[in-house]
Design a protein around this motif. Sequence first.
Motif, mmCIF file in Angstrom:
data_model
loop_
_atom_site.group_PDB
_atom_site.id
_atom_site.type_symbol
_atom_site.label_atom_id
_atom_site.label_comp_id
_atom_site.label_asym_id
_atom_site.label_seq_id
_atom_site.Cartn_x
_atom_site.Cartn_y
_atom_site.Cartn_z
ATOM 1 N N VAL A 188 0.859 -1.196 0.000
ATOM 2 C CA VAL A 188 0.000 0.000 0.000
ATOM 3 C C VAL A 188 0.891 1.240 0.000
ATOM 4 N N GLY B 40 -2.767 -0.678 -3.077
ATOM 5 C CA GLY B 40 -3.042 0.467 -3.937
ATOM 6 C C GLY B 40 -2.556 1.754 -3.301
ATOM 7 N N THR B 41 -2.946 2.877 -3.918
ATOM 8 C CA THR B 41 -2.527 4.204 -3.441
ATOM 9 C C THR B 41 -3.722 4.911 -2.811
ATOM 10 N N TYR B 42 -3.500 5.455 -1.625
ATOM 11 C CA TYR B 42 -4.570 6.108 -0.864
ATOM 12 C C TYR B 42 -4.087 7.498 -0.470
ATOM 13 N N ILE C 5 -7.181 -0.809 5.771
ATOM 14 C CA ILE C 5 -6.983 -0.878 4.317
ATOM 15 C C ILE C 5 -6.596 -2.313 3.987
ATOM 16 N N LYS D 132 -8.872 5.593 -1.719
ATOM 17 C CA LYS D 132 -8.101 4.937 -2.773
ATOM 18 C C LYS D 132 -8.173 5.743 -4.078
#
Length: 212
Positions: free
Chosen positions: A185, A201-203, A197, A210
């Motif tokens: 992440v 992915g990118t948050y 989470i 997200k």
Amino acid sequence: MLNEKNILHKCRLFIIGASGHGKVIEALARESACYSKITILDDNEELKHIGKVPGGKEYALEFRDCADVIVGIGNAAIRKKIIEYYEEKQINVTSLTHPFSWVASDVRIDNGTVIMAGAVVQPGCTLGKGVIVNTSSSIDHDCKIGNYCHISVGSHIAGTVCIGDNTWIGAGATVSNNITICNDVMIGAGAVVVKDIMEPGTYVGVPAKKIG
Ligand SMILES: CC(C)(COP(=O)(O)OP(=O)(O)OC[C@H]1O[C@@H](n2cnc3c(N)ncnc32)[C@H](O)[C@@H]1OP(=O)(O)O)[C@@H](O)C(=O)NCCC(=O)NCCS
């Protein structure tokens, strides 16, 4: 595994990576005064001509019995690959803790992890392999930080947080207490994580959402 390992170093240290992160690790190592000789290595051929870098990562192999290595590369995948390279060659991958950080005595620290100036790690924490606890960040009590994570400058992890492998907490981000974050992440700079989470992915943002 314990941070008291810092006083048991051999006389020579090789830092792998001549860029910004390697430079900060060099300053840390000099401040800790544990090594009589510190040498920076980098696989980038061009850097050898500067004079300061005598060779690439294989250069350290000649010193297998009298040297430690530490990987000063921010990219988690490359850091992992180089740590595994040295483990396979049976060279000691050490961990380093800046003398102006504070780490509780029971904190478990795995090989290849660095704790920078101004960082605080509270009791009951476990830091995996090749973790970066960067300048002025904090990790509160009973957290588990997975292998190859990066807790960036000025970020704060509240108590009883569990972070999976290869996760990057961006500069100035905050993770609220009792949160779990899975492997792989990216938490953007300044984000605030208030919910678990469970998907890589990118948050980003407050609260963190997200984006990719
Ligand atoms: C989160 C991050 C990885 C995203 O990078 P990216 O994938 O290249 O994404 P982009 O820059 O294309 O941005 C995508 C969108 O997210 C937004 N965004 C990016 N980072 C953001 C952040 N930290 N907080 C809020 N929004 C952010 C952008 O404004 C953009 O929005 P838009 O589509 O409305 O224009 C990056 O911005 C970041 O925060 N990196 C952390 C760096 C860091 O902390 N370094 C520490 C070194 S110690």
